[in-house]
Structure formats: structure tokens, C-alpha cells
Design an enzyme around this catalytic site. Structure first.
Site, PDB file in Angstrom:
ATOM      1  N   GLU A  97      15.113  39.020  62.146  1.00  0.00           N
ATOM      2  CA  GLU A  97      15.744  38.720  63.430  1.00  0.00           C
ATOM      3  C   GLU A  97      15.259  37.390  63.993  1.00  0.00           C
ATOM      4  O   GLU A  97      14.079  37.066  63.937  1.00  0.00           O
ATOM      5  CB  GLU A  97      15.514  39.832  64.451  1.00  0.00           C
TER       6      GLU A  97
ATOM      7  N   VAL B  10      22.039  34.240  71.413  1.00  0.00           N
ATOM      8  CA  VAL B  10      22.522  35.324  70.574  1.00  0.00           C
ATOM      9  C   VAL B  10      21.443  35.722  69.575  1.00  0.00           C
ATOM     10  O   VAL B  10      20.740  34.879  69.031  1.00  0.00           O
ATOM     11  CB  VAL B  10      23.845  34.920  69.852  1.00  0.00           C
ATOM     12  N   LYS B  11      21.299  37.019  69.385  1.00  0.00           N
ATOM     13  CA  LYS B  11      20.351  37.548  68.404  1.00  0.00           C
ATOM     14  C   LYS B  11      21.101  37.709  67.084  1.00  0.00           C
ATOM     15  O   LYS B  11      22.170  38.327  67.041  1.00  0.00           O
ATOM     16  CB  LYS B  11      19.819  38.903  68.862  1.00  0.00           C
ATOM     17  N   VAL B  12      20.545  37.146  66.032  1.00  0.00           N
ATOM     18  CA  VAL B  12      21.150  37.249  64.705  1.00  0.00           C
ATOM     19  C   VAL B  12      20.075  37.632  63.694  1.00  0.00           C
ATOM     20  O   VAL B  12      18.883  37.504  63.955  1.00  0.00           O
ATOM     21  CB  VAL B  12      21.843  35.937  64.269  1.00  0.00           C
TER      22      VAL B  12
ATOM     23  N   GLN C 170      27.367  42.877  61.894  1.00  0.00           N
ATOM     24  CA  GLN C 170      26.591  42.099  62.853  1.00  0.00           C
ATOM     25  C   GLN C 170      27.125  40.675  62.936  1.00  0.00           C
ATOM     26  O   GLN C 170      27.268  40.121  64.021  1.00  0.00           O
ATOM     27  CB  GLN C 170      25.104  42.123  62.446  1.00  0.00           C
TER      28      GLN C 170
END
Length: 75
Positions: free
Chosen positions: A64, A28-30, A5
Site C-alpha cells: 500500500e 488516493v490509496k493504491v 482496486q
């Protein structure tokens, strides 16, 4: 898988650095975990403003988050 990821979001940041125009934004999803703080520092170096957002729909225990980069810096 956290390393995969992080690799993908690093590629996305590299793409954003190369293609965003002045005034552009990057979302951005992290997942918080190994490498998150270093990635956030990279975002802060690449953008004038970086915000961390956690949607209300996300579970409290979920790692998340979304990073929003505004105003790309030019080298």
C-alpha cells in the site's frame, strides 16, 4: 483483488479530473502491483505534482502507498 482496486482508483481519478478546482489536491490509496505504474503516469498527466507516500504505520512488506496529486491540469 488488484483489478477491482485499480478500477475503483481509476474511477476516482476520473471524478477528480471532472470536479477539482484549480489549486485542488487528490489523495488516493493504491496497492503497488499490476497497473500501478500506468496509473501513476495517468496521475502525472492530470496533476502538476504527484508524490508517492508510504505511511510509517504501514508494514514494510505491505504494497500500500498513497499518491498525492496537487494542482490539477486543465485540458
Amino acid at each position: 483483488d488488484q483489478p477491482k482496486q485499480m478500477y475503483l482508483v481509476e474511477l476516482a481519478l476520473d471524478f477528480a479530473r471532472q470536479t477539482l478546482r484549480p489549486g485542488g489536491d487528490f489523495l488516493v490509496k493504491v496497492f503497488q502491483g499490476e497497473g500501478f505504474m500506468e496509473y501513476r503516469k495517468q496521475m502525472e498527466a492530470a496533476f502538476v505534482s504527484v508524490q508517492v507516500r508510504k505511511p510509517k504505520a504501514s508494514r514494510d512488506r505491505s504494497a500500500e502507498v498513497y499518491l498525492v496529486g496537487r494542482g490539477p491540469r486543465r485540458p
